[in-house]
Write an enzyme that holds these catalytic residues in place. Structure first.
Site, PDB file in Angstrom:
ATOM      1  CG  HIS A  28     -32.092-136.591  21.135  1.00 38.31           C
ATOM      2  ND1 HIS A  28     -30.868-136.377  21.689  1.00 38.31           N
ATOM      3  CD2 HIS A  28     -32.896-137.732  20.995  1.00 38.31           C
ATOM      4  CE1 HIS A  28     -31.049-137.944  21.699  1.00 38.31           C
ATOM      5  NE2 HIS A  28     -31.922-138.722  21.303  1.00 38.31           N
TER       6      HIS A  28
ATOM      7  CG  ASP B 192     -27.682-115.096   2.463  1.00 40.79           C
ATOM      8  OD1 ASP B 192     -27.649-115.715   1.873  1.00 40.79           O
ATOM      9  OD2 ASP B 192     -26.994-114.155   3.287  1.00 40.79           O
TER      10      ASP B 192
ATOM     11  N   GLY C 108     -26.269-117.389  10.465  1.00 40.28           N
ATOM     12  CA  GLY C 108     -27.139-115.787  10.249  1.00 40.28           C
ATOM     13  C   GLY C 108     -28.261-116.817  10.793  1.00 40.28           C
TER      14      GLY C 108
ATOM     15  CB  CYS D 182     -27.371-117.065   5.045  1.00 44.21           C
ATOM     16  SG  CYS D 182     -26.574-118.400   6.839  1.00 44.21           S
ATOM     17  N   GLY D 183     -24.903-118.220   3.433  1.00 51.24           N
ATOM     18  CA  GLY D 183     -23.063-118.946   3.108  1.00 51.24           C
ATOM     19  C   GLY D 183     -23.246-120.058   4.098  1.00 51.24           C
ATOM     20  CB  THR D 184     -22.042-119.907   6.934  1.00 45.14           C
ATOM     21  OG1 THR D 184     -22.608-118.852   7.827  1.00 45.14           O
ATOM     22  CG2 THR D 184     -21.249-119.065   7.163  1.00 45.14           C
TER      23      THR D 184
ATOM     24  NE  ARG E 179     -33.128-138.795  27.053  1.00 46.76           N
ATOM     25  CZ  ARG E 179     -33.574-140.001  26.005  1.00 46.76           C
ATOM     26  NH1 ARG E 179     -34.507-140.288  26.365  1.00 46.76           N
ATOM     27  NH2 ARG E 179     -32.340-140.029  25.252  1.00 46.76           N
TER      28      ARG E 179
HETATM   29  C1  RB5 Z   1     -23.623-113.602   3.108  1.00 48.91           C
HETATM   30  O1  RB5 Z   1     -21.962-112.709   2.530  1.00 48.91           O
HETATM   31  C2  RB5 Z   1     -23.235-114.324   4.410  1.00 48.91           C
HETATM   32  O2  RB5 Z   1     -22.899-113.254   5.318  1.00 48.91           O
HETATM   33  C3  RB5 Z   1     -24.231-114.907   4.656  1.00 48.91           C
HETATM   34  O3  RB5 Z   1     -24.799-115.498   3.609  1.00 48.91           O
HETATM   35  C4  RB5 Z   1     -24.753-115.986   5.920  1.00 48.91           C
HETATM   36  O4  RB5 Z   1     -22.950-116.628   5.392  1.00 48.91           O
HETATM   37  C5  RB5 Z   1     -24.364-115.257   7.227  1.00 48.91           C
HETATM   38  O5  RB5 Z   1     -24.503-116.183   8.620  1.00 48.91           O
END
Ligand code: RB5
Length: 148
Positions: free
Chosen positions: A98, A8, A70, A65-67, A132
């Site tokens: 794994h 994104d 998502g 994405c940002g984190t 396993r």
């Molecule tokens: C977008 O602002 C942010 O929410 C998205 O990139 C992501 O981090 C969502 O998990």
């Protein structure tokens, strides 16, 4: 190996850098966008990449994405997908060895390009060790089949 990649707006810049890096490593890359920093919704890209990985259009996928959270949540809704959010090289290695992770997710606002490249390289080079771990993954697959 053909890799499907997407992001994104929050992951756009890192996705662009990783695309170059992955090509330099000798892999084929298909880019699912986004193509600029305009705000967009990560599930739209996550579902396209994850569905195509599940269909075998490419062996594995990378979603940014940002984190990375998502993308990971959305991609793991697709049957057959084992998306792993990795922000360190140890997790990247074991996500493959794994968990046989077929999608790697990263946060473009969490890791720098140098670390992200190293995570990607290790994740691409590591192989599933089976045994396993295969039994455990089979349990997840069985659960998925019977999910109501
Ligand atoms: C977008 O602002 C942010 O929410 C998205 O990139 C992501 O981090 C969502 O998990």
């Amino acid at each position: 190996m053909k890799l499907l990649i997407g992001s994104d707006h929050g992951g756009f810049e890192l996705k662009e850098d990783l695309k170059i890096f992955i090509q330099e490593l000798g892999y084929e890359v298909k880019d699912y966008g986004t193509y600029d920093v305009q705000s967009c919704d990560y599930p739209d890209v996550a579902f396209q990449v994850a569905e195509d990985v599940a269909k075998g259009e490419g062996e594995r996928g990378i979603l940014v994405c940002g984190t990375g959270i998502g993308m990971s949540i959305a991609a793991n809704k697709v049957k057959g997908i084992r998306a792993s959010l990795c922000h360190d090289t140890f997790s990247a290695r074991f996500a493959r060895e794994h968990n046989d992770a077929n999608i790697l997710t990263l946060g473009g606002r969490v890791v720098g390009k140098g670390l992200a490249r190293e995570i990607v390289r290790i994740w691409l080079e590591a192989n599933f060790t089976g045994e396993r771990h295969a039994r455990r993954l089979n349990k997840i697959e069985e659960y998925e089949k019977n999910e109501r």
